[in-house]
Design a protein around this motif. Structure first.
Motif, short mmCIF file in Angstrom:
data_model
loop_
_atom_site.label_atom_id
_atom_site.label_comp_id
_atom_site.label_asym_id
_atom_site.label_seq_id
_atom_site.Cartn_x
_atom_site.Cartn_y
_atom_site.Cartn_z
N GLN A 474 0.95 -1.10 0.07
CA GLN A 474 0.15 -0.24 -0.05
C GLN A 474 0.81 1.36 0.01
OE1 GLN A 474 -3.33 0.52 -0.48
NE2 GLN A 474 -2.81 2.44 -0.55
N ALA A 475 1.75 1.25 0.73
CA ALA A 475 2.84 2.42 0.76
C ALA A 475 3.55 2.45 -0.61
CB ALA A 475 4.04 2.18 1.85
N LEU A 476 3.71 1.32 -1.20
CA LEU A 476 4.50 1.63 -2.76
C LEU A 476 3.50 2.29 -3.42
CD1 LEU A 476 6.21 -1.92 -2.72
CD2 LEU A 476 7.46 0.35 -2.72
N LYS A 477 2.19 1.70 -3.37
CA LYS A 477 1.22 2.25 -4.13
C LYS A 477 1.13 3.97 -4.06
CE LYS A 477 -1.58 -1.77 -4.74
NZ LYS A 477 -3.02 -2.54 -4.44
N THR A 478 1.11 4.23 -3.01
CA THR A 478 0.84 5.61 -2.58
C THR A 478 1.95 6.52 -3.15
OG1 THR A 478 -0.20 5.35 -0.44
CG2 THR A 478 0.55 7.49 -0.62
N ALA A 479 3.14 6.03 -3.09
CA ALA A 479 4.44 6.75 -3.82
C ALA A 479 4.61 6.55 -5.04
CB ALA A 479 5.58 6.21 -2.82
N CYS A 480 3.50 5.81 -5.60
CA CYS A 480 3.53 5.27 -7.23
C CYS A 480 4.81 4.69 -7.60
CB CYS A 480 3.53 6.83 -8.09
SG CYS A 480 2.28 7.87 -7.80
N ALA A 481 5.28 3.98 -6.52
CA ALA A 481 6.30 2.75 -6.92
C ALA A 481 6.00 1.26 -7.28
CB ALA A 481 7.56 2.73 -5.70
N TRP A 482 4.67 1.13 -6.80
CA TRP A 482 4.07 -0.57 -7.22
C TRP A 482 4.18 -0.65 -8.52
CZ3 TRP A 482 4.28 -4.82 -5.16
CH2 TRP A 482 3.27 -5.82 -5.56
N GLU A 483 3.77 0.21 -9.17
CA GLU A 483 3.58 0.39 -10.88
C GLU A 483 5.09 -0.68 -11.41
OE1 GLU A 483 4.60 4.49 -12.39
OE2 GLU A 483 2.76 4.27 -11.48
N PHE A 484 6.15 -0.20 -10.74
CA PHE A 484 7.29 -0.90 -11.20
C PHE A 484 7.92 -1.92 -10.39
CE2 PHE A 484 9.35 2.39 -8.55
CZ PHE A 484 10.39 1.76 -8.10
N SER A 486 6.09 -4.36 -8.74
CA SER A 486 5.17 -5.45 -9.21
C SER A 486 5.51 -6.26 -10.34
CB SER A 486 3.59 -5.03 -9.39
OG SER A 486 3.51 -4.12 -10.48
N GLN A 487 6.31 -5.35 -11.29
CA GLN A 487 6.88 -5.90 -12.40
C GLN A 487 8.28 -6.61 -12.13
OE1 GLN A 487 4.82 -5.90 -15.32
NE2 GLN A 487 3.56 -4.98 -14.04
N LEU A 488 8.83 -6.40 -11.20
CA LEU A 488 10.04 -7.17 -10.76
C LEU A 488 9.86 -8.94 -10.49
CD1 LEU A 488 11.68 -4.47 -8.32
CD2 LEU A 488 11.98 -4.91 -10.70
N PRO A 489 10.62 -9.42 -10.90
CA PRO A 489 10.78 -10.93 -10.76
C PRO A 489 10.15 -11.60 -9.57
CG PRO A 489 12.65 -10.42 -11.92
CD PRO A 489 12.19 -9.11 -11.15
N ASP A 490 10.71 -11.04 -8.23
CA ASP A 490 10.27 -11.17 -6.88
C ASP A 490 9.49 -10.19 -6.13
OD1 ASP A 490 11.62 -13.88 -7.07
OD2 ASP A 490 13.48 -12.56 -6.95
N GLY A 491 9.01 -9.29 -6.98
CA GLY A 491 8.34 -8.33 -6.14
C GLY A 491 8.88 -7.61 -5.01
N ILE A 492 8.25 -7.54 -4.09
CA ILE A 492 8.84 -6.62 -2.65
C ILE A 492 9.99 -7.63 -2.14
CG2 ILE A 492 6.73 -5.46 -2.37
CD1 ILE A 492 6.29 -7.61 0.06
N GLU A 493 10.33 -8.89 -2.66
CA GLU A 493 11.32 -9.59 -2.21
C GLU A 493 12.50 -9.54 -3.14
OE1 GLU A 493 11.64 -10.81 0.65
OE2 GLU A 493 9.54 -10.26 1.24
N HIS A 494 12.18 -8.59 -4.07
CA HIS A 494 13.35 -8.67 -5.00
C HIS A 494 14.57 -7.84 -4.34
CE1 HIS A 494 15.27 -7.84 -9.01
NE2 HIS A 494 15.41 -6.62 -8.40
#
Length: 593
Positions: A474-484, A486-494
């Motif tokens: 949710q914090a990543l979405k607020t900062a407009c960071a989730w859009e990229f 979410s595309q990483l191979p492991d998401g937040i565990e990248h």
């Protein structure tokens, strides 16, 4: 070689101690050692056990040597009545001595680690709570050197120094009296060897110090070149100058080689001289033993004991005199550590933590008529005021170096105004000075790349250790960071590399902003934190932050007037003064860009 270095270093250290005594600063060394012993005393039982084992080990070694003398006498005299008793005594004493030495080594290693950890933990806490301005007297390299090398020196000697003194003195005295028991002349010859070596090495001290200083200085220059090269690795490759830096490295290596070889030649020359003196003493002892053996005044066993213990006495002397440089080196390291310990603490106002309960209604940050200077008579801010209220985005603008970041530091309680007041105010009117205990009410995004090695989730949880994956997303979405993300191979565990390697600067900034949002503090500070974002993304991020929490107070320092039409208040730092711009001026500045 080691013997020469030991006595030379000891003589040098002794001169320093004498000089300290004469100029009245010897008390500082004692104070340093009192501080060291404040840690040692925690393990006094283990230290006492160490001393007892050391004395027993030394005694058993001497017993074994005496037993070997009588064993040789029995064999050469063809007497076999006590041969097995002496053989068992000699072997047993050697085995027990070895066992004691092993136990001592284990004890000192464990205690050294414990004391080192104790000191590091204490110093770390004090560094983290030290006054920000005072801490900035030290470079990062100097802090790390004190935190690792100096603490390592102190922790090693905090346990071993006093036992080493007692054991070394006991070994020296006991060995001397063993020799004296059999032959007083041999005792004098054995005792004379160490002082002769000490005196003969004094004349080389000045030259040796000069060479050592040159080697250390050149080594530091080479290391500086290497560190700067690797730190600027990307820049060097980008300019295509890798070959140039390769040549420069070889030039530094050549200079270092010349200094080291010059030092080595001098060392060889002085070593030959000192070794020759040592050999003369050894030959004198050997010749005396041969004469006594030839006249049948001593046995083969006694001769063996004399020669063996003469060497042992010389070794014991090295241990005794080696205590002086260890004593001095530990004092120097302790003094360097104490400089950190004695730094002024940050200002704590524990009552200000109560504002956290009222944070839901928003908090107001207020600077009123503040003056500040990092260096006396060089004002950065004069009679400056600023206010940021809940639900507002407040901009601080100004040319680079005018004092925008200084304002942020004051708001965070890192620095305090010389005049005026810097406070945080609750909706109920309660007011507290900005200090270390109000810092928990802020989420801060500094300039530059602040991403650490590790996963995105690990970076995010720096701000909130127990954050769930859903809160992070949710914090990543607020900062407009989730859009990229979410595309990483492991998401937040990248997993990210050092300084966010693998991300663009804009992406790294958005993760840093998301981390501050995750903290969910009532006041958000962005210090040029959107400089790597395009204008559209910057606007989206700021709107998203305020929409998520209308009571949040947001303070932004920026060079980009494009964001000003999103701000309810704009303050300009110019000519050491902070002034608020009216809406018309702010709008005009935003349109100009």
């Amino acid at each position: 070689m080691n013997e020469r270095n030991t006595v030379k270093s000891s003589a040098d250290s002794l001169q320093i101690l004498i000089g300290r005594w004469k100029d009245g600063t010897f008390g500082e060394i004692l104070d340093d050692w009192k501080w060291i012993f404040s840690y040692s005393i925690r393990y006094k039982g283990a230290i006492a056990f160490y001393v007892i084992l050391g004395i027993l080990s030394t005694s058993l070694g001497l017993v074994g040597s005496v037993a070997s003398k009588y064993l040789i006498d029995i064999i050469t005299g063809y007497k076999t009545d006590r041969i097995w008793t002496l053989a068992i005594l000699m072997v047993g004493s050697s085995v027990f001595s070895l066992a004691f030495q092993s136990v001592i080594s284990r004890i000192t290693t464990k205690l050294g680690i414990k004391i080192g950890n104790d000191i590091q933990a204490d110093i770390f806490d004090k560094i983290m709570d030290a006054d920000w301005l005072s801490m900035n007297q030290f470079t990062n390299g100097d802090l790390l050197n004190r935190f690792s090398n100096d603490i390592g020196t102190v922790s090693n000697n905090a346990i071993t120094w006093l036992p080493s003194v007692l054991i070394a003195v006991y070994r020296f005295v006991a060995t001397f009296f063993v020799i004296l028991h059999y032959d007083w002349i041999m005792a004098v010859i054995a005792l004379a060897s160490a002082p002769i070596l000490l005196l003969s090495s004094r004349y080389v001290l000045k030259k040796q110090r000069e060479y050592s200083k040159q080697v250390r200085q050149m080594s530091s220059k080479v290391m500086t070149f290497q560190v700067e090269t690797f730190y600027n690795y990307d820049t060097i490759k980008s300019f295509g100058i890798a070959e140039q830096y390769g040549r420069r490295l070889r030039q530094w290596q050549e200079r270092f080689k010349e200094v080291v070889l010059a030092h080595n030649l001098f060392t060889i020359q002085t070593n030959i001289f000192v070794s020759a003196v040592g050999m003369l003493v050894s030959f004198a002892a050997f010749g005396y033993c041969l004469f006594r053996l030839w006249t049948h005044e001593i046995t083969y066993g006694t001769m063996t004991l004399f020669l063996q213990q003469r060497s042992g006495l010389s070794s014991a002397f090295q241990k005794v005199v080696g205590i002086i440089p260890n004593f001095l080196n530990s004092s120097v390291s302790a003094h360097r550590i104490r400089e950190l310990v004695e730094l002024p603490r940050e200002v704590h106002v524990a009552q200000s933590r109560s504002l956290a309960d009222a944070a839901g209604k928003g908090l107001t940050v207020s600077l009123e008529g503040v003056d500040f200077a990092y260096v006396e008579d060089k004002q950065i801010l004069t009679s400056s005021s600023l206010i940021a209220q809940p639900g507002q985005i407040v901009a601080i603008i100004g040319a680079s170096g005018e004092g925008k970041t200084t304002l942020i530091r004051m708001i965070l309680g890192l620095i305090r105004p010389a005049q005026g007041k810097a406070v945080i105010r609750g909706a109920d009117g309660s007011e507290y000075p900005l200090n270390v205990d109000t810092r928990g009410l802020f989420a801060y995004v500094p300039q530059g790349n602040t991403i650490l090695t590790g996963t995105i989730a690990e970076n995010m949880r720096m701000a909130k250790e127990d954050a769930t994956d859903e809160q992070i997303i949710q914090a990543l979405k607020t900062a407009c960071a989730w859009e990229f993300v979410s595309q990483l191979p492991d998401g937040i565990e990248h997993r990210l590399g050092e300084r966010g390697r693998g991300l663009s600067e804009g992406q790294a900034q958005r993760i840093a902003i998301a981390r501050a949002i995750l903290r969910d503090a009532p006041v958000l500070l962005l210090d040029e934190a959107t400089s790597a974002l395009d204008v559209a993304t910057e606007r989206r991020v700021l709107r998203s932050i305020i929409t998520q929490d209308p009571a949040k107070t947001c303070i932004v320092t920026t060079h980009r007037p494009s964001v000003l039409n999103l701000c309810q208040r704009v303050f300009r730092v110019m000519d050491k003064t902070v002034t608020e711009l009216d809406q018309e001026t702010s709008a005009r500045m935003a349109m100009d860009f």
